[in-house]
Design an enzyme around this catalytic site. Structure first.
Site, mmCIF file in Angstrom:
data_model
loop_
_atom_site.group_PDB
_atom_site.id
_atom_site.type_symbol
_atom_site.label_atom_id
_atom_site.label_comp_id
_atom_site.label_asym_id
_atom_site.label_seq_id
_atom_site.Cartn_x
_atom_site.Cartn_y
_atom_site.Cartn_z
ATOM 1 N N GLY A 100 0.768 -5.364 0.947
ATOM 2 C CA GLY A 100 -0.454 -5.563 0.168
ATOM 3 C C GLY A 100 -0.195 -6.224 -1.179
ATOM 4 O O GLY A 100 -1.073 -6.919 -1.707
ATOM 5 N N ALA B 75 0.849 -1.195 0.000
ATOM 6 C CA ALA B 75 0.000 0.000 0.000
ATOM 7 C C ALA B 75 0.884 1.243 0.000
ATOM 8 O O ALA B 75 1.972 1.238 0.581
ATOM 9 C CB ALA B 75 -0.889 -0.007 1.237
ATOM 10 N N GLU C 116 0.000 -9.786 -0.450
ATOM 11 C CA GLU C 116 -1.347 -10.227 -0.035
ATOM 12 C C GLU C 116 -2.263 -10.412 -1.244
ATOM 13 O O GLU C 116 -3.074 -11.341 -1.284
ATOM 14 C CB GLU C 116 -1.942 -9.214 0.956
ATOM 15 N N GLU D 248 4.873 -5.266 7.338
ATOM 16 C CA GLU D 248 4.067 -4.252 8.031
ATOM 17 C C GLU D 248 4.459 -4.053 9.490
ATOM 18 O O GLU D 248 4.326 -2.966 10.041
ATOM 19 C CB GLU D 248 2.567 -4.625 7.953
HETATM 20 C C1 LIG Z 1 10.282 -1.553 -1.729
HETATM 21 C C2 LIG Z 1 11.628 -1.234 -1.122
HETATM 22 C C3 LIG Z 1 12.330 -2.514 -0.712
HETATM 23 C C4 LIG Z 1 12.474 -0.518 -2.204
HETATM 24 O O1 LIG Z 1 13.699 -0.111 -1.665
HETATM 25 P P1 LIG Z 1 14.653 0.877 -2.475
HETATM 26 O O2 LIG Z 1 15.867 1.036 -1.651
HETATM 27 O O3 LIG Z 1 14.769 0.418 -3.872
HETATM 28 O O4 LIG Z 1 13.875 2.248 -2.567
HETATM 29 P P2 LIG Z 1 13.478 3.229 -1.396
HETATM 30 O O5 LIG Z 1 13.210 2.515 -0.148
HETATM 31 O O6 LIG Z 1 14.429 4.341 -1.365
HETATM 32 O O7 LIG Z 1 12.086 3.758 -1.917
HETATM 33 C C5 LIG Z 1 12.009 4.614 -3.063
HETATM 34 C C6 LIG Z 1 10.998 5.708 -2.778
HETATM 35 O O8 LIG Z 1 9.715 5.090 -2.595
HETATM 36 C C7 LIG Z 1 9.163 5.467 -1.329
HETATM 37 N N1 LIG Z 1 8.382 4.330 -0.832
HETATM 38 C C8 LIG Z 1 8.791 3.080 -0.630
HETATM 39 N N2 LIG Z 1 7.806 2.281 -0.206
HETATM 40 C C9 LIG Z 1 6.723 3.086 -0.150
HETATM 41 C C10 LIG Z 1 5.378 2.870 0.219
HETATM 42 N N3 LIG Z 1 4.926 1.660 0.594
HETATM 43 N N4 LIG Z 1 4.551 3.907 0.150
HETATM 44 C C11 LIG Z 1 4.970 5.117 -0.231
HETATM 45 N N5 LIG Z 1 6.239 5.407 -0.597
HETATM 46 C C12 LIG Z 1 7.096 4.389 -0.554
HETATM 47 C C13 LIG Z 1 10.368 5.783 -0.464
HETATM 48 O O9 LIG Z 1 9.990 6.637 0.579
HETATM 49 C C14 LIG Z 1 11.287 6.443 -1.462
HETATM 50 O O10 LIG Z 1 10.863 7.765 -1.621
HETATM 51 P P3 LIG Z 1 11.925 8.948 -1.799
HETATM 52 O O11 LIG Z 1 11.088 10.158 -1.906
HETATM 53 O O12 LIG Z 1 12.776 8.913 -0.560
HETATM 54 O O13 LIG Z 1 12.702 8.591 -3.022
HETATM 55 C C15 LIG Z 1 11.481 -0.304 0.089
HETATM 56 O O14 LIG Z 1 11.064 0.970 -0.330
HETATM 57 C C16 LIG Z 1 10.494 -0.791 1.098
HETATM 58 O O15 LIG Z 1 10.771 -1.676 1.854
HETATM 59 N N6 LIG Z 1 9.304 -0.167 1.130
HETATM 60 C C17 LIG Z 1 8.288 -0.448 2.114
HETATM 61 C C18 LIG Z 1 7.398 -1.533 1.618
HETATM 62 C C19 LIG Z 1 6.322 -1.815 2.618
HETATM 63 O O16 LIG Z 1 6.487 -1.669 3.805
HETATM 64 N N7 LIG Z 1 5.187 -2.240 2.113
HETATM 65 C C20 LIG Z 1 4.050 -2.496 2.935
HETATM 66 C C21 LIG Z 1 3.205 -1.272 2.997
HETATM 67 S S1 LIG Z 1 1.880 -1.381 4.149
HETATM 68 C C22 LIG Z 1 0.765 -2.386 3.372
HETATM 69 O O17 LIG Z 1 0.965 -2.833 2.297
HETATM 70 C C23 LIG Z 1 -0.457 -2.602 4.156
HETATM 71 C C24 LIG Z 1 -1.232 -3.787 3.655
HETATM 72 O O18 LIG Z 1 -1.138 -4.856 4.569
HETATM 73 C C25 LIG Z 1 -2.647 -3.459 3.358
HETATM 74 C C26 LIG Z 1 -3.338 -2.767 4.492
HETATM 75 C C27 LIG Z 1 -4.769 -2.836 4.306
HETATM 76 C C28 LIG Z 1 -5.388 -2.210 5.432
HETATM 77 C C29 LIG Z 1 -6.748 -2.755 5.634
HETATM 78 C C30 LIG Z 1 -7.196 -2.271 6.940
HETATM 79 C C31 LIG Z 1 -8.523 -2.767 7.278
HETATM 80 C C32 LIG Z 1 -9.003 -2.184 8.554
HETATM 81 C C33 LIG Z 1 -9.063 -0.779 8.499
HETATM 82 C C34 LIG Z 1 -9.735 0.092 9.142
HETATM 83 C C35 LIG Z 1 -10.966 0.796 8.881
HETATM 84 C C36 LIG Z 1 -10.844 2.188 8.612
HETATM 85 C C37 LIG Z 1 -11.710 2.554 7.476
HETATM 86 O O19 LIG Z 1 -12.397 1.706 6.920
HETATM 87 O O20 LIG Z 1 -11.711 3.745 7.154
#
Ligand SMILES: CC(C)(COP(=O)(O)OP(=O)(O)OC[C@H]1O[C@@H](n2cnc3c(N)ncnc32)[C@H](O)[C@@H]1OP(=O)(O)O)[C@@H](O)C(=O)NCCC(=O)NCCSC(=O)C[C@@H](O)CCCCCCCCCCCCC(=O)O
Length: 783
Positions: free
Chosen positions: A102, A60, A105, A125
């Site tokens: 996500g 996400a 997932e 996460e």
């Molecule tokens: C992917 C990586 C390993 C890449 O690494 P790399 O070194 O190549 O690059 P950078 O880390 O430098 O990243 C480049 C650039 O991208 C930005 N960035 C990276 N990841 C993200 C991201 N996920 N989102 C946004 N931006 C991101 C980073 O900041 C850099 O930016 P810059 O400006 O500095 O260049 C590495 O990046 C990495 O590990 N990323 C994190 C990956 C991660 O953690 N992914 C998981 C995200 S959380 C998620 O997916 C949640 C899911 O489980 C779904 C959740 C669903 C929720 C459902 C909830 C239900 C209940 C809710 C409540 C009810 C409320 C309501 O209904 O309203």
């Protein structure tokens, strides 16, 4: 956002949201539309989901998930999940790059998963203070069982494609063109029944053991989590996977809501962005010099001077990044030892081919052609200046000269050369090939290009580089000073070292101050104090009050321990090495002689002797150089004492040492300290608030330009608990600046001679004017 195309009966949906194909609400909306279109089209009999560019979706989009777009993002995510889970046409996910959160997932909700060998899958996460909230806690255990799911989700660890195949998380590893293979695979499964392909319809293989497994893992997780709520909440969600799927999903959503709204999730997401934001450095004294304007020099080869623990670790880091290294050490024995360590470490990492990039030498002239040198000799200004003088003559004029000092004056080191613009500090943390932090220090004359070069080097070798100014101890060690002092003053007043360690470890640090000193070596600080003339190798300087130095309160307990040979774990470990690897004893172990009280470094003595055993036997039986009795006994038993604790041979478990406890008691009595009971809260507040207070001084002086730089230093170099966001974040967002000020005022009124408890003018000013650390540059605009 999600490109739709068809290849005969196969519809291909390619997520296209550079750079990481993260799920925004628009990407998810496009996926929903694509899935609906494919389901509607009678000519389409199967669907492939893939990522365009370098990766499958990395999860996400955090900026949306944490911002005002969270609700539409979540509702679109649920819609995608529903469409995929109920789709009557087979869905194949084609995974390359990183399928995270996500993204993974979504793949688990699909019917088939193919991956290229280099692909990585993970549910990270927990590192963001959350749980895999799009069904990850419910589907993963249905494939790998509760036990493995707990392990994978609470660690957030990477799962390489081959391991994913073994675990049953992917169906096939694809060697050639992924998309082509996925299309042909999808075609091959068209028309097959889908019910047994839906993970949601399976049962958890070890469901009958769930309570047992949870009970067995809870303790380990609690110990590792140290106050973080996400890991245990992940376990609760996984526990619900034994319920019917819909009930488990409802439980997952409840727990996710709880986590997403917690202060810890906000703190951990701040850490995620801060880790990346430190790359966007700017020079505190001239904002025009920054990561955009300054161009780094290309570094292809690096000389490392000094093959001790740090030099070897730095060499490994450089080799792992593919750089050429010339490692110089004047002591042959030390050089051989380092080569063995480097070889062993690289072999463990299956990177033995990197050894071909290493040249080892005892001859400075071999450094004449390198692009940069990192000096990692003993922490002694005179020695370092001497090395830099030599390097200045030998290396090519454009080479950058960096010092791996942990606190010495970069300007004084630079002054030993004719190229102060090319001199810079690169403070690595031990073990240098493991610890992520690289504290980069610019001096008065360091050029913008040199700064850019070492900041780029950090990225190249996979470290988190933070740019800081030059002062004693720089940012990290300078802030550690007040923390250590306060920990010692607490001993004077009545607590035992173990009480201090326990309180700090309960707060979330992996180690309290005394265990940390035991590990690092008590002699490091002792040498620094000797150089600063706060103490001497024989005892306090003459005509000096026991508890004061230059008007400041001073606790001589660590000096007293050093004089007794209690230097930390290595005194024990050094002697334990007698049994296994005698040549290994090369760190600084001091022997104090009874006859004249002089102290010798065992390493130096060893250079003139055949073996360590022979040396010790000589020392033990020579009349004129008898060792202090307790050291003697410890050497005899192959188990010398550490500074504050005892360690059983081979063990790192700290045990209270009655000798030290008695010594502290005698000290209290001698100096008239009255023992009192001190709460854990007071221990934590006095140690941590004095450290944070120093952080305000550091900001005020422009040594760090942003609070987030300090946070990153403490998170990646000093084990500050990640779930609290770092010292400056924690104090502003969790404690409150006003409360910090009031506490410091109370403590400094009680201890007027503890200067580090006097609130910093910057803190006072901020509280008075309602200012915030964010306004000083804590760029958390993304949160
Ligand atoms: C992917 C990586 C390993 C890449 O690494 P790399 O070194 O190549 O690059 P950078 O880390 O430098 O990243 C480049 C650039 O991208 C930005 N960035 C990276 N990841 C993200 C991201 N996920 N989102 C946004 N931006 C991101 C980073 O900041 C850099 O930016 P810059 O400006 O500095 O260049 C590495 O990046 C990495 O590990 N990323 C994190 C990956 C991660 O953690 N992914 C998981 C995200 S959380 C998620 O997916 C949640 C899911 O489980 C779904 C959740 C669903 C929720 C459902 C909830 C239900 C209940 C809710 C409540 C009810 C409320 C309501 O209904 O309203």
């Amino acid at each position: 956002m999600a490109e739709y195309s068809t290849y005969g009966s196969v519809a291909v949906l390619q997520v296209n949201n550079p750079p990481l194909n993260t799920f925004t609400r628009h990407v998810l909306q496009a996926l929903v539309s694509g899935l609906e279109r494919a389901q509607r089209d009678p000519a389409v009999r199967s669907i492939v989901i893939a990522g365009k560019g370098p990766t499958f979706p990395a999860g996400a989009d955090l900026e949306e998930l944490l911002g005002t777009a969270a609700a539409p993002l979540l509702s679109n995510l649920r819609m995608v999940d529903k469409h995929v889970d109920t789709c009557q046409k087979p869905i194949v996910c084609a995974i390359h790059g990183t399928a995270l959160g996500g993204g993974f997932e979504l793949a688990l909700a699909s019917h088939y998963r193919l991956a290229v060998p280099s692909a990585t899958l993970s549910l990270p996460e927990v590192h963001l203070g959350m749980l895999p909230g799009a069904g990850g806690t419910q589907r993963l255990p249905r494939v790998v069982g509760v036990k493995s799911a707990i392990q994978l989700i609470t660690s957030g660890q990477d799962i390489k494609a081959q391991q994913a195949l073994t675990l049953g998380l992917v169906d096939k590893i694809v060697q050639g063109d992924l998309l082509k293979e996925a299309v042909s695979f999808a075609r091959s499964v068209e028309g097959r029944p889908l019910e047994d392909r839906r993970i949601s319809q399976r049962t958890v293989p070890d469901a009958d053991k769930v309570d047992e497994v949870v009970e067995a893992t809870r303790k380990t997780i609690l110990r590792k989590a140290r106050g973080a709520i996400a890991p245990l909440t992940c376990v609760q969600a996984i526990q619900a996977s034994v319920l019917p799927f819909a009930a488990g999903m409802a439980r997952e959503a409840d727990l996710m809501t709880y986590l997403m709204t917690s202060w810890q999730a906000a703190a951990q997401q701040y850490v995620f962005f801060s880790e990346r934001e430190v790359r966007q450095w700017s020079h505190p004294r001239d904002k025009h010099i920054n990561f955009r304007t300054a161009k780094p020099t290309v570094i292809k080869s690096v000389g490392v001077v000094g093959a001790g623990t740090m030099g070897a670790g730095i060499t490994i880091s450089l080799l792992q990044a593919g750089l050429k290294v010339v490692l110089l050490e004047v002591n042959k024995k030390q050089l051989d030892k380092a080569i063995a360590v480097i070889q062993k470490t690289l072999r463990q990492k299956s990177a033995s081919q990197k050894m071909s990039q290493l040249t080892t030498t005892m001859d400075y002239s071999q450094l004449s052609d390198v692009d940069m040198v990192i000096e990692a000799v003993f922490e002694n200004l005179r020695l370092k200046k001497e090395v830099f003088r030599k390097l200045d003559v030998i290396t090519k004029p454009q080479a950058v000269l960096a010092s791996n000092t942990s606190g010495l004056d970069i300007d004084k080191i630079a002054a030993a050369t004719k190229r102060p613009d090319k001199v810079v500090g690169t403070h690595f943390f031990s073990p240098a090939n493991v610890m992520r932090l690289l504290e980069n220090i610019y001096g008065k004359k360091t050029s913008a290009e040199t700064v850019a070069t070492v900041m780029q080097l950090a990225t190249t070798i996979g470290k988190v580089g933070v740019l800081v100014g030059n002062c004693a101890g720089f940012v990290g060690n300078r802030m550690l000073g007040p923390y250590r002092s306060e920990a010692l003053f607490l001993l004077e007043e009545g607590v035992d070292p173990q009480d201090v360690d326990r309180a700090i470890e309960e707060f979330g640090f992996p180690m309290g101050p005394f265990r940390m000193t035991d590990l690092a070596g008590n002699d490091i600080g002792w040498r620094r104090r000797i150089e600063a003339r706060l103490t001497t190798e024989h005892g306090p300087p003459p005509d000096t009050p026991a508890l004061y130095r230059r008007g400041d309160r001073y606790c001589p307990l660590p000096d007293m321990l050093c004089l007794q040979g209690r230097l930390g774990q290595k005194t024990g470990a050094g002697c334990m090495m007698l049994q296994e690897a005698k040549d290994d004893l090369t760190e600084n172990i001091y022997i104090r002689f009874r006859t004249d009280g002089s102290v010798f470094d065992l390493r130096r003595l060893l250079a003139h002797t055949k073996t360590l055993e022979e040396l010790i036997l000589d020392l033990l039986f020579a009349d004129d150089c008898a060792l202090l009795a307790h050291t003697e006994a410890a050497l005899m038993s192959h188990h010398a004492p550490s500074m504050c604790n005892r360690y059983d041979p081979g063990s790192r478990t700290a045990l209270p040492d009655p000798v030290v406890l008695q010594m502290i008691q005698d000290y209290r009595q001698e100096h008239g300290f009255k023992k009192r009971t001190i709460s854990s809260q007071e221990i934590v507040e006095r140690c941590l608030y004095s450290l944070i207070n120093e952080g305000f001084h550091v900001l005020d002086e422009g040594i760090a330009s942003r609070a987030l730089d300090i946070d990153v230093i403490y998170l990646f170099g000093y084990g500050w608990p990640r779930h609290t966001g770092g010292p400056m974040y924690y104090v502003e967002r969790v404690i409150g600046l006003e409360k910090l000020l009031r506490s410091l005022e109370t403590y400094s009124a009680r201890y007027p001679n503890h200067s580090h408890l006097q609130p910093s003018p910057l803190l006072r000013d901020m509280v008075a004017k309602g200012g915030s650390l964010a306004a000083l540059g804590t760029t958390d605009s993304k949160l």
